[in-house]
Design a protein around this motif. Structure first.
Motif, PDB file in Angstrom:
ATOM      1  N   GLU A 138       0.830  -1.209   0.000  1.00 49.75           N
ATOM      2  CA  GLU A 138       0.000   0.000   0.000  1.00 49.75           C
ATOM      3  C   GLU A 138       0.863   1.256   0.000  1.00 49.75           C
ATOM      4  OE1 GLU A 138      -3.574   2.111   2.610  1.00 49.75           O
ATOM      5  OE2 GLU A 138      -2.700   0.211   3.256  1.00 49.75           O
ATOM      6  N   ARG A 139       1.936   1.247   0.766  1.00 51.02           N
ATOM      7  CA  ARG A 139       2.826   2.407   0.799  1.00 51.02           C
ATOM      8  C   ARG A 139       3.454   2.654  -0.567  1.00 51.02           C
ATOM      9  NH1 ARG A 139       8.119   2.059   1.787  1.00 51.02           N
ATOM     10  NH2 ARG A 139       7.958   0.125   2.985  1.00 51.02           N
ATOM     11  N   ARG A 140       3.895   1.590  -1.225  1.00 48.37           N
ATOM     12  CA  ARG A 140       4.520   1.748  -2.537  1.00 48.37           C
ATOM     13  C   ARG A 140       3.492   2.108  -3.602  1.00 48.37           C
ATOM     14  NH1 ARG A 140       7.804  -3.604  -1.091  1.00 48.37           N
ATOM     15  NH2 ARG A 140       9.441  -2.639   0.161  1.00 48.37           N
ATOM     16  N   CYS A 141       2.264   1.656  -3.415  1.00 47.42           N
ATOM     17  CA  CYS A 141       1.187   2.026  -4.335  1.00 47.42           C
ATOM     18  C   CYS A 141       0.910   3.522  -4.246  1.00 47.42           C
ATOM     19  CB  CYS A 141      -0.065   1.210  -4.007  1.00 47.42           C
ATOM     20  SG  CYS A 141      -1.451   1.469  -5.136  1.00 47.42           S
ATOM     21  N   ARG A 142       0.904   4.060  -3.031  1.00 49.43           N
ATOM     22  CA  ARG A 142       0.725   5.506  -2.859  1.00 49.43           C
ATOM     23  C   ARG A 142       1.848   6.272  -3.534  1.00 49.43           C
ATOM     24  NH1 ARG A 142      -0.436   4.166   2.629  1.00 49.43           N
ATOM     25  NH2 ARG A 142       1.566   5.075   3.241  1.00 49.43           N
ATOM     26  N   ARG A 143       3.086   5.762  -3.402  1.00 53.64           N
ATOM     27  CA  ARG A 143       4.224   6.419  -4.037  1.00 53.64           C
ATOM     28  C   ARG A 143       4.065   6.418  -5.556  1.00 53.64           C
ATOM     29  NH1 ARG A 143       7.626   2.498  -4.759  1.00 53.64           N
ATOM     30  NH2 ARG A 143       6.975   2.639  -6.937  1.00 53.64           N
ATOM     31  N   ALA A 144       3.617   5.297  -6.129  1.00 50.59           N
ATOM     32  CA  ALA A 144       3.464   5.204  -7.582  1.00 50.59           C
ATOM     33  C   ALA A 144       2.381   6.159  -8.085  1.00 50.59           C
ATOM     34  CB  ALA A 144       3.128   3.769  -7.977  1.00 50.59           C
ATOM     35  N   LEU A 145       1.292   6.295  -7.318  1.00 50.81           N
ATOM     36  CA  LEU A 145       0.237   7.229  -7.725  1.00 50.81           C
ATOM     37  C   LEU A 145       0.751   8.662  -7.664  1.00 50.81           C
ATOM     38  CD1 LEU A 145      -2.710   7.704  -8.535  1.00 50.81           C
ATOM     39  CD2 LEU A 145      -3.276   7.804  -6.098  1.00 50.81           C
ATOM     40  N   MET A 146       1.500   8.988  -6.625  1.00 51.97           N
ATOM     41  CA  MET A 146       2.057  10.329  -6.510  1.00 51.97           C
ATOM     42  C   MET A 146       3.024  10.608  -7.660  1.00 51.97           C
ATOM     43  SD  MET A 146       4.048  12.073  -3.283  1.00 51.97           S
ATOM     44  CE  MET A 146       5.368  10.845  -3.359  1.00 51.97           C
ATOM     45  N   GLU A 147       3.835   9.611  -8.040  1.00 47.60           N
ATOM     46  CA  GLU A 147       4.761   9.788  -9.156  1.00 47.60           C
ATOM     47  C   GLU A 147       4.014  10.078 -10.451  1.00 47.60           C
ATOM     48  OE1 GLU A 147       7.218   6.367  -9.445  1.00 47.60           O
ATOM     49  OE2 GLU A 147       8.568   6.980  -7.844  1.00 47.60           O
ATOM     50  N   ALA A 148       2.878   9.420 -10.644  1.00 44.87           N
ATOM     51  CA  ALA A 148       2.098   9.637 -11.863  1.00 44.87           C
ATOM     52  C   ALA A 148       1.626  11.083 -11.953  1.00 44.87           C
ATOM     53  CB  ALA A 148       0.911   8.681 -11.902  1.00 44.87           C
ATOM     54  N   TRP A 149       1.220  11.656 -10.819  1.00 46.30           N
ATOM     55  CA  TRP A 149       0.734  13.038 -10.836  1.00 46.30           C
ATOM     56  C   TRP A 149       1.874  14.045 -10.899  1.00 46.30           C
ATOM     57  CZ3 TRP A 149      -4.156  15.135 -11.131  1.00 46.30           C
ATOM     58  CH2 TRP A 149      -5.188  14.202 -11.198  1.00 46.30           C
ATOM     59  N   VAL A 150       2.958  13.761 -10.223  1.00 49.43           N
ATOM     60  CA  VAL A 150       4.114  14.656 -10.307  1.00 49.43           C
ATOM     61  C   VAL A 150       4.670  14.676 -11.724  1.00 49.43           C
ATOM     62  CG1 VAL A 150       6.500  14.991  -9.547  1.00 49.43           C
ATOM     63  CG2 VAL A 150       4.721  14.417  -7.879  1.00 49.43           C
ATOM     64  N   GLY A 151       4.597  13.528 -12.402  1.00 49.19           N
ATOM     65  CA  GLY A 151       5.126  13.421 -13.755  1.00 49.19           C
ATOM     66  C   GLY A 151       4.214  13.964 -14.837  1.00 49.19           C
ATOM     67  N   ARG A 152       3.101  14.589 -14.454  1.00 47.99           N
ATOM     68  CA  ARG A 152       2.208  15.144 -15.476  1.00 47.99           C
ATOM     69  C   ARG A 152       2.844  16.311 -16.216  1.00 47.99           C
ATOM     70  NH1 ARG A 152      -2.723  18.470 -12.659  1.00 47.99           N
ATOM     71  NH2 ARG A 152      -3.320  18.494 -14.845  1.00 47.99           N
ATOM     72  N   GLU A 153       3.830  16.969 -15.592  1.00 45.99           N
ATOM     73  CA  GLU A 153       4.535  18.069 -16.233  1.00 45.99           C
ATOM     74  C   GLU A 153       5.865  17.563 -16.790  1.00 45.99           C
ATOM     75  OE1 GLU A 153       4.984  21.192 -13.429  1.00 45.99           O
ATOM     76  OE2 GLU A 153       2.883  21.816 -13.532  1.00 45.99           O
ATOM     77  N   SER A 154       6.102  17.831 -18.058  1.00 49.83           N
ATOM     78  CA  SER A 154       7.343  17.387 -18.697  1.00 49.83           C
ATOM     79  C   SER A 154       7.933  18.526 -19.513  1.00 49.83           C
ATOM     80  CB  SER A 154       7.088  16.170 -19.602  1.00 49.83           C
ATOM     81  OG  SER A 154       6.175  16.502 -20.630  1.00 49.83           O
ATOM     82  N   ALA A 155       9.212  18.405 -19.788  1.00 45.95           N
ATOM     83  CA  ALA A 155       9.912  19.420 -20.574  1.00 45.95           C
ATOM     84  C   ALA A 155      10.828  18.733 -21.574  1.00 45.95           C
ATOM     85  CB  ALA A 155      10.724  20.339 -19.658  1.00 45.95           C
ATOM     86  N   ALA A 156      10.879  19.271 -22.776  1.00 45.76           N
ATOM     87  CA  ALA A 156      11.757  18.748 -23.826  1.00 45.76           C
ATOM     88  C   ALA A 156      12.754  19.839 -24.204  1.00 45.76           C
ATOM     89  CB  ALA A 156      10.933  18.331 -25.043  1.00 45.76           C
ATOM     90  N   PHE A 157      14.028  19.512 -24.115  1.00 45.84           N
ATOM     91  CA  PHE A 157      15.080  20.477 -24.454  1.00 45.84           C
ATOM     92  C   PHE A 157      16.356  19.717 -24.781  1.00 45.84           C
ATOM     93  CE2 PHE A 157      14.729  19.941 -19.861  1.00 45.84           C
ATOM     94  CZ  PHE A 157      16.009  19.528 -19.507  1.00 45.84           C
ATOM     95  N   ARG A 158      17.337  20.440 -25.341  1.00 50.55           N
ATOM     96  CA  ARG A 158      18.619  19.846 -25.689  1.00 50.55           C
ATOM     97  C   ARG A 158      19.719  20.532 -24.909  1.00 50.55           C
ATOM     98  NH1 ARG A 158      18.373  19.376 -32.333  1.00 50.55           N
ATOM     99  NH2 ARG A 158      16.576  17.942 -32.450  1.00 50.55           N
ATOM    100  N   LEU A 159      20.693  19.718 -24.466  1.00 51.12           N
ATOM    101  CA  LEU A 159      21.822  20.251 -23.719  1.00 51.12           C
ATOM    102  C   LEU A 159      23.095  20.154 -24.555  1.00 51.12           C
ATOM    103  CD1 LEU A 159      21.111  18.725 -20.192  1.00 51.12           C
ATOM    104  CD2 LEU A 159      20.662  21.059 -20.974  1.00 51.12           C
ATOM    105  N   PRO A 160      24.067  21.013 -24.319  1.00 48.94           N
ATOM    106  CA  PRO A 160      25.317  21.012 -25.103  1.00 48.94           C
ATOM    107  C   PRO A 160      26.201  19.818 -24.728  1.00 48.94           C
ATOM    108  CG  PRO A 160      25.450  22.609 -23.340  1.00 48.94           C
ATOM    109  CD  PRO A 160      24.033  22.099 -23.326  1.00 48.94           C
ATOM    110  N   PRO A 161      27.207  19.522 -25.537  1.00 49.24           N
ATOM    111  CA  PRO A 161      28.131  18.414 -25.246  1.00 49.24           C
ATOM    112  C   PRO A 161      28.805  18.522 -23.889  1.00 49.24           C
ATOM    113  CG  PRO A 161      28.411  19.175 -27.502  1.00 49.24           C
ATOM    114  CD  PRO A 161      27.492  20.142 -26.844  1.00 49.24           C
TER     115      PRO A 161
END
Length: 208
Positions: free
Chosen positions: A159-182
């Motif tokens: 149950e504790r790990r299930c709560r963590r996985a649900l929280m990760e799903a909501w935290v991960g709703r925001e994403s960013a795409a970018f490129r970094l230099p060498p």
């Protein structure tokens, strides 16, 4: 935290057992937690499967990432502290002069689960099925996601790990795409950085 340390110990022990997989056997992933009567943690292998498949199941359950770095596979628990701050000025501009150096995306609430249900086996002599659930209340979605894990563990841990996985799903709703230099080649997938954008610092976990 204590919970993260216990998850790391359990994941490490179970991963070591993957080196000796035999179909039809259960993998002993016992972890002493200060209680001599602690239940045994077991991973059921019902058929031959590739190591990545087994590792993927464990990673989802325990909350760690498996990443190749410098010719080795590293297993890193999530929730690590960011070690670097990245600003848009340090990003590589896209080929198109009209494009932005960074693209931000925010998933709709209706695309995310309101509840997450995990099915495991109880870590006792009978190995009866146990269903644990994590749920968010004040959200505009009714989606319910379900997963099954061939693992025998105490329901309170699941149950504790299930709560963590649900929280990760909501935290991960925001994403960013970018490129970094060498000059940032030392960064690996799953490294955590701070993204400085519009005066706000946001923790971001690299995926590629």
């Amino acid at each position: 935290s204590q919970f993260e340390s216990e998850d790391l110990a359990g994941a490490r022990t179970t991963l070591k057992q993957l080196l000796r997989i035999t179909p039809g056997l259960t993998l002993n992933a016992y972890r002493a937690m200060g209680n001599p009567h602690s239940a045994m943690r077991r991973r059921v292998i019902s058929a031959l499967e590739a190591p990545p498949a087994s590792i993927s199941t464990l990673a989802r359950h325990f909350g760690f990432d498996a990443v190749e770095s410098e010719g080795r596979i590293k297993f890193l628990m999530r929730g690590r502290i960011a070690g670097l701050t990245i600003t848009p000025d340090s990003m590589v501009a896209p080929a198109s002069a009209q494009g932005d150096v960074m693209e931000l995306t925010r998933a709709q609430e209706t695309e995310l689960p309101q509840a997450l249900k995990w099915q495991v086996a109880r870590a006792d002599e009978d190995y009866d099925a146990a269903l644990v659930e994590a749920r968010r209340i004040t959200v505009d979605t009714t989606r319910i996601a379900s997963e099954s894990f061939p693992m025998a563990i105490p329901p309170e841990e699941a149950e504790r790990r299930c709560r963590r996985a649900l929280m990760e799903a909501w935290v991960g709703r925001e994403s960013a795409a970018f490129r970094l230099p060498p000059s940032r080649l030392a960064l690996d997938p799953c490294d955590v950085i701070l993204l400085d954008h519009d005066g706000r610092l946001t923790e971001v976990r690299l995926v590629s």
